[in-house]
Design a protein around this motif. Structure first.
Motif: not given
Length: 90
Positions: A22, A24, A30-32, A34, A40, A44, A46-48, A64
């Motif tokens: 994670r 933030w 921005v958040l990622v 997984r 990988t 996953l 990912a969001a803005k 996202f």
């Protein structure tokens, strides 16, 4: 320009991405996230985020991506064509 003649830069092996479970970034919202750190595989997201008070943001702020095993499942395709309503309170 210096990088063109920097032999150490040319011969250095590319670094691996850290792939945190994670991350933030509050200033840019921005958040990622997984399933497993350093891997990988799995889910996953990912969001803005953001808001209209940020510089140059409009009513279409935010995007996202959702991926599974490094393959996109859902991708925010963005906004439609800008029209006069895009820049209104509506």
């Amino acid at each position: 320009m210096d990088a063109l003649f920097d032999t150490e830069w040319h011969t250095t092996r590319p670094a691996d991405f850290p792939l945190p479970a994670r991350a933030w970034l509050p200033d840019t919202q921005v958040l990622v996230a997984r399933a497993t750190a350093g891997d990988t595989r799995g889910l996953l997201v990912a969001a803005k985020a953001g808001h209209n008070g940020e510089s140059h943001n409009h009513n279409d702020v935010g995007s996202f991506i959702v991926a599974l095993d490094a393959q996109p499942l859902l991708i925010d395709v963005g906004v439609g064509t800008y029209r006069k309503e895009t820049f209104s309170p509506d």
